[in-house]
Design a protein around this motif. Structure first.
Motif, PDB file in Angstrom:
ATOM      1  N   TYR B  18       0.835  -1.207   0.000  1.00  0.00           N
ATOM      2  CA  TYR B  18       0.000   0.000   0.000  1.00  0.00           C
ATOM      3  C   TYR B  18       0.865   1.250   0.000  1.00  0.00           C
ATOM      4  O   TYR B  18       1.740   1.418   0.839  1.00  0.00           O
ATOM      5  CB  TYR B  18      -0.916   0.033   1.234  1.00  0.00           C
ATOM      6  N   THR B  39      -9.273  11.210   3.630  1.00  0.00           N
ATOM      7  CA  THR B  39      -9.512   9.799   3.328  1.00  0.00           C
ATOM      8  C   THR B  39     -10.451   9.671   2.129  1.00  0.00           C
ATOM      9  O   THR B  39     -10.214   8.863   1.227  1.00  0.00           O
ATOM     10  CB  THR B  39     -10.126   9.093   4.559  1.00  0.00           C
ATOM     11  N   ARG B  42      -8.660  10.400  -1.036  1.00  0.00           N
ATOM     12  CA  ARG B  42      -7.718   9.357  -1.410  1.00  0.00           C
ATOM     13  C   ARG B  42      -8.443   8.155  -2.016  1.00  0.00           C
ATOM     14  O   ARG B  42      -7.991   7.582  -3.011  1.00  0.00           O
ATOM     15  CB  ARG B  42      -6.879   8.943  -0.199  1.00  0.00           C
ATOM     16  N   VAL B 191     -15.926   6.751   6.269  1.00  0.00           N
ATOM     17  CA  VAL B 191     -14.530   6.399   5.945  1.00  0.00           C
ATOM     18  C   VAL B 191     -13.645   6.375   7.188  1.00  0.00           C
ATOM     19  O   VAL B 191     -12.451   6.574   7.116  1.00  0.00           O
ATOM     20  CB  VAL B 191     -13.920   7.385   4.902  1.00  0.00           C
ATOM     21  N   HIS B 192     -14.258   6.117   8.354  1.00  0.00           N
ATOM     22  CA  HIS B 192     -13.490   6.261   9.599  1.00  0.00           C
ATOM     23  C   HIS B 192     -12.836   4.970  10.055  1.00  0.00           C
ATOM     24  O   HIS B 192     -12.049   4.980  10.990  1.00  0.00           O
ATOM     25  CB  HIS B 192     -14.379   6.841  10.700  1.00  0.00           C
ATOM     26  N   PRO B 194     -11.176   0.935   8.607  1.00  0.00           N
ATOM     27  CA  PRO B 194     -10.759   0.214   7.394  1.00  0.00           C
ATOM     28  C   PRO B 194     -11.934  -0.467   6.697  1.00  0.00           C
ATOM     29  O   PRO B 194     -12.053  -0.413   5.479  1.00  0.00           O
ATOM     30  CB  PRO B 194      -9.751  -0.803   7.919  1.00  0.00           C
ATOM     31  N   VAL B 197     -13.946   2.143   4.912  1.00  0.00           N
ATOM     32  CA  VAL B 197     -13.200   2.633   3.746  1.00  0.00           C
ATOM     33  C   VAL B 197     -13.406   1.681   2.571  1.00  0.00           C
ATOM     34  O   VAL B 197     -13.672   2.097   1.444  1.00  0.00           O
ATOM     35  CB  VAL B 197     -11.696   2.764   4.082  1.00  0.00           C
ATOM     36  N   LYS B 198     -13.334   0.382   2.859  1.00  0.00           N
ATOM     37  CA  LYS B 198     -13.499  -0.615   1.789  1.00  0.00           C
ATOM     38  C   LYS B 198     -14.895  -0.535   1.177  1.00  0.00           C
ATOM     39  O   LYS B 198     -15.057  -0.616  -0.035  1.00  0.00           O
ATOM     40  CB  LYS B 198     -13.246  -2.028   2.340  1.00  0.00           C
ATOM     41  N   THR B 235     -10.074  10.954  17.268  1.00  0.00           N
ATOM     42  CA  THR B 235     -10.611   9.631  17.629  1.00  0.00           C
ATOM     43  C   THR B 235     -11.907   9.771  18.430  1.00  0.00           C
ATOM     44  O   THR B 235     -12.839   8.987  18.249  1.00  0.00           O
ATOM     45  CB  THR B 235      -9.568   8.809  18.418  1.00  0.00           C
ATOM     46  N   ASN B 238     -14.669  10.432  15.881  1.00  0.00           N
ATOM     47  CA  ASN B 238     -15.133   9.230  15.178  1.00  0.00           C
ATOM     48  C   ASN B 238     -16.065   8.397  16.052  1.00  0.00           C
ATOM     49  O   ASN B 238     -17.048   7.826  15.577  1.00  0.00           O
ATOM     50  CB  ASN B 238     -13.939   8.384  14.717  1.00  0.00           C
TER      51      ASN B 238
ATOM     52  N   CYS C  18      -3.143  12.488  14.144  1.00  0.00           N
ATOM     53  CA  CYS C  18      -4.564  12.360  14.493  1.00  0.00           C
ATOM     54  C   CYS C  18      -4.869  11.081  15.263  1.00  0.00           C
ATOM     55  O   CYS C  18      -5.939  10.953  15.845  1.00  0.00           O
ATOM     56  CB  CYS C  18      -5.429  12.449  13.244  1.00  0.00           C
ATOM     57  N   VAL C  20      -5.711   8.215  14.259  1.00  0.00           N
ATOM     58  CA  VAL C  20      -6.707   7.315  13.674  1.00  0.00           C
ATOM     59  C   VAL C  20      -6.063   5.993  13.259  1.00  0.00           C
ATOM     60  O   VAL C  20      -6.650   4.923  13.410  1.00  0.00           O
ATOM     61  CB  VAL C  20      -7.422   7.998  12.480  1.00  0.00           C
ATOM     62  N   ASN C  57      -4.425  -1.539   7.310  1.00  0.00           N
ATOM     63  CA  ASN C  57      -5.545  -0.819   7.933  1.00  0.00           C
ATOM     64  C   ASN C  57      -5.180   0.630   8.227  1.00  0.00           C
ATOM     65  O   ASN C  57      -5.959   1.556   8.007  1.00  0.00           O
ATOM     66  CB  ASN C  57      -5.935  -1.499   9.251  1.00  0.00           C
ATOM     67  N   MET C  60      -5.077   2.722   5.127  1.00  0.00           N
ATOM     68  CA  MET C  60      -6.406   2.917   4.560  1.00  0.00           C
ATOM     69  C   MET C  60      -7.172   4.039   5.246  1.00  0.00           C
ATOM     70  O   MET C  60      -7.936   4.748   4.612  1.00  0.00           O
ATOM     71  CB  MET C  60      -7.210   1.622   4.666  1.00  0.00           C
ATOM     72  N   VAL C  61      -6.974   4.192   6.547  1.00  0.00           N
ATOM     73  CA  VAL C  61      -7.741   5.223   7.258  1.00  0.00           C
ATOM     74  C   VAL C  61      -6.952   6.520   7.435  1.00  0.00           C
ATOM     75  O   VAL C  61      -7.488   7.491   7.955  1.00  0.00           O
ATOM     76  CB  VAL C  61      -8.235   4.737   8.646  1.00  0.00           C
ATOM     77  N   CYS C  62      -5.700   6.524   7.009  1.00  0.00           N
ATOM     78  CA  CYS C  62      -4.899   7.739   7.208  1.00  0.00           C
ATOM     79  C   CYS C  62      -5.422   8.859   6.310  1.00  0.00           C
ATOM     80  O   CYS C  62      -5.342   8.758   5.087  1.00  0.00           O
ATOM     81  CB  CYS C  62      -3.427   7.478   6.892  1.00  0.00           C
ATOM     82  N   PRO C  63      -5.940   9.938   6.887  1.00  0.00           N
ATOM     83  CA  PRO C  63      -6.508  11.005   6.066  1.00  0.00           C
ATOM     84  C   PRO C  63      -5.455  11.701   5.198  1.00  0.00           C
ATOM     85  O   PRO C  63      -5.794  12.296   4.188  1.00  0.00           O
ATOM     86  CB  PRO C  63      -7.084  11.991   7.091  1.00  0.00           C
ATOM     87  N   VAL C  69       2.961   0.687   3.201  1.00  0.00           N
ATOM     88  CA  VAL C  69       2.932  -0.621   3.868  1.00  0.00           C
ATOM     89  C   VAL C  69       3.623  -1.686   3.012  1.00  0.00           C
ATOM     90  O   VAL C  69       3.428  -1.731   1.796  1.00  0.00           O
ATOM     91  CB  VAL C  69       1.471  -1.053   4.143  1.00  0.00           C
TER      92      VAL C  69
END
Lengths: 356, 259, 74
Positions: B18, B39, B42, B191-192, B194, B197-198, B235, B238, C18, C20, C57, C60-63, C69
């Protein structure tokens, strides 16, 4: 190819000329006295012939923003409305001017303020020529005085709009929009298939992304953008002034009028000359840029100037600036949807300028 | 158990799973720490990358926090006037029907000043994707009440909490557009985490496919956070979003095509 | 039996701290630094790199998209 002769309303002539000019899109909203433009286009259905998109939007606000979107793709797009609708479009026009997008906006002016009247007026001079929306900007403003010019100015407007990446307004009025005259229509032009390099058409690997915006949060950048805009307007002032003169060579008194008022004043000049008064007419065809230089020259030759406009006196401010105190300048015009008569102009010139 | 393998042996190009997509530019996002905008940007950029859409994408950004979207996505973008993005996108798609056209709008932009443009674009079934970021507040102007602000929720213009009687009800725009004949696919995501997000990414991928098939308007709401406006840590925000926003704005599909 | 080993690289200067990513990490790999980066944020870092399973993970959530990775089988 030969031009085609037809009898048409001014509004219809704009619509037909838009199709023939190879326009890509029209986005409008009904309002009297210009609804024939949208009606004509819907009936002509050019999507089946030239591929031109015609869409009735949910509001004037949406329509002008559709114009923004289309223009930012480098397309030849336009909208039309009448005074209250133009007020609604002003936000979008400011954005279009700020983002330097080419487009045509037709204003078939009616009397105001507010809902006003559906009858013709010329009281939108300020909102057309002086900006109208927020910020320092100008549209190029063309003022047709005949159905023929309503047709001819469509192509001219697109030409100027793309030349300067600037919105162009055709400032007509309810009289010219509604009246029928013979009009010679130009042959059909092909729609342009090549986009300007700045247009947002999808970023190919060969260029950087194109961004269309009027925003710059950096004040230095925004000041420079404004200076660039002003430099462009100065070029337009120097190169694009258009006007027509009628019996000005020996004139002792000058009438200044555009659009419908110019036609009235042409008759008034004839009536005055029949009475032995040497009158002439200057008709600005471009209201921005304004024919300041020529009016200044004529001000050195004449004894007085009457600015005639169907308003409470808007264009007269630019005439006064051009004349700069050399000779007396007065305004005359009927309001609220009443078209001035030639006799009223004659009487007014005599009472306000010649006697005064 | 300590592994014998060192970090250096893992961090190799062939082991990459990634990295930030190149469709996201290297500009540092102007958003506050933990803000969901980054997010959401992205994910959209990843879809554009994965489906090879860069050369056919034209985006429309709003007025609000994401006004500078064009600084972050390496695609052609138009910046629209406040609320007018659906009208702008309408013309783009009508004039360039083969392009992928999306708007990206916040709740102030889409659900207040742009209500008419949103409803009419959806009702006409404009073949565009509308991405709607709903964080229940006007973020950019400093945390004022939005149409989407929940009952009792505090903001700088509802400092004692939103009073329904005097300030009106929170507006569920997504529910409204789902009732319109012109919309084809309407969903509410977040989107908070994983997993979310998917799901959101899957929704955007679907919307792209539907646009290619000329199906009508796709509308994806992303319920998101505003740590600064809500005066919470990221956090915390969220968690608060899950506990307070989701009951009123439940996640899931509101309108799915019969396939 | 092959075992999955992962690793993350955080662009510390672009991280806004943050947290997250930290709460999204299933293995407790990530912690927040005790010092700040150039922007003044306590940035995320792989405090327990050996625990990383390369699930992405966090990324994926990192704004701000600051996490890269890697994953391999050993």
């Amino acid at each position: 190819m030969e031009k085609e002769l037809r009898l048409m309303k001014g509004n219809e002539a704009v619509a037909e000329a838009a199709i023939r000019a190879g326009a890509d899109g029209y986005f409008g909203y009904p309002i009297t006295p210009q609804s024939e433009i949208l009606e004509y286009l819907m009936e002509a259905n050019p999507s089946q012939t030239t591929g031109m998109v015609v869409l009735q939007a949910e509001s004037e606000v949406a329509a002008i923003n559709m114009v923004y979107g289309g223009a930012a793709c480098g397309k030849k797009v336009m909208t039309s409305s009448s005074s209250p609708g133009i007020s609604l479009k002003q936000e979008g026009i400011s954005y279009i001017a700020g983002a330097e997008l080419p487009c045509l906006i037709v204003n078939v002016v009616r009397g105001g303020p507010g809902l006003g009247t559906i009858q013709p007026a010329q009281s939108d001079y300020f909102q057309s020529v002086k900006g109208g929306g927020h910020g320092d900007y100008h549209m190029i403003v063309l003022a047709p005085a005949s159905v023929q010019e309503m047709a001819d100015f469509v192509d001219l407007s697109f030409e100027l709009a793309f030349k300067y990446r600037n919105p162009v307004m055709m400032l007509s009025d309810g009289a010219i929009g509604q009246m029928m005259e013979k009009v010679y229509l130009s042959p059909q032009k092909e729609r342009v298939k090549v986009f300007p390099e700045w247009a947002t058409t999808g970023k190919p690997p060969t260029r950087a992304r194109n961004i269309i915006t009027s925003l710059d949060l950096d004040s230095d950048g925004m000041e420079q953008h404004n200076r660039d805009l002003q430099a462009k307007y100065q070029v337009i002032r120097e190169k694009e002034v258009r006007l027509e003169e009628f019996q000005t060579s020996d004139a002792e008194y000058l009438l200044v009028a555009y659009g419908t008022s110019a036609r009235v004043c042409q008759k008034a000049v004839q009536l005055l000359r029949a009475q032995g008064i040497k009158a002439g007419l200057l008709r600005p065809i471009t209201l921005f840029p304004f024919p300041t230089k020529r009016i200044s020259e004529l001000a050195s030759k004449v004894k007085g100037i009457l600015s005639v406009e169907m308003s409470a006196g808007q264009m007269v401010e630019d005439v006064l600036l051009a004349v700069n105190g050399k000779v007396p300048v007065k305004h005359f015009g009927r309001l609220g949807g009443i078209v001035t008569t030639p006799e009223e102009v004659v009487d007014n010139l005599k009472s306000e300028i010649i006697k005064g | 158990m300590i592994e014998a393998t060192g970090i250096k042996e893992i961090i190799k190009p062939e082991n990459l799973v990634y990295r930030k997509t190149d469709i996201m530019t290297d500009n540092i996002l102007s958003y506050c720490p933990g803000c969901g905008h980054g997010t959401a940007h992205r994910i959209l950029a990843e879809i554009i990358d994965e489906l090879g859409l860069q050369s056919e994408t034209i985006g429309v950004s709003p007025v609000g926090c994401s006004v500078l979207l064009y600084n972050y996505l390496d695609v052609d973008i138009q910046e629209a006037a406040h609320g007018r993005a659906p009208a702008v996108a309408t013309a783009i798609k009508r004039l360039l029907p083969d392009k992928f056209v999306f708007t990206y709008q916040g709740d102030g932009d889409l659900a207040a000043i742009g209500t008419a443009e949103t409803i009419h674009a959806c009702n006409r079934g404009e073949n565009i994707l509308i991405i709607f970021i709903n964080n229940g507040i006007y973020g950019m102007t400093g945390g004022q009440m939005a149409p989407t602000t929940l009952e009792g929720m505090k903001s700088s213009t509802s400092p004692y909490g939103r009073d329904i009687k005097s300030m009106g009800n929170p507006l569920k725009m997504t529910d409204i557009v789902a009732t319109l004949a012109g919309t084809y696919y309407v969903t509410r995501q977040s989107v908070h985490t994983p997993a979310n997000v998917k799901k959101t990414k899957k929704a955007i991928r679907k919307a792209v496919q539907y646009q290619k098939l000329d199906k009508g308007t796709c509308f994806i709401e992303i319920v998101s956070n505003c740590p600064s406006g809500w005066k919470m840590t990221p956090t915390q925000s969220n968690k608060w979003m899950e506990e307070t926003m989701f009951p009123f704005y439940p996640l899931g599909d509101l309108k799915v095509p019969e396939e | 039996m092959a075992k999955i080993r992962g690793s993350i690289v955080v662009d510390a200067e672009r991280c806004k701290g943050c947290e997250v990513c930290m709460v999204s990490c299933p293995t407790g790999t990530i912690a927040m630094a005790k010092e700040v980066n150039g922007k003044g944020y306590y940035y995320a870092y792989p405090a327990n790199q050996e625990l990383c399973i390369g699930c992405a993970n966090c990324a994926m959530v990192c704004p701000d998209g600051v996490i890269t990775v890697y994953k391999t089988k050993i």
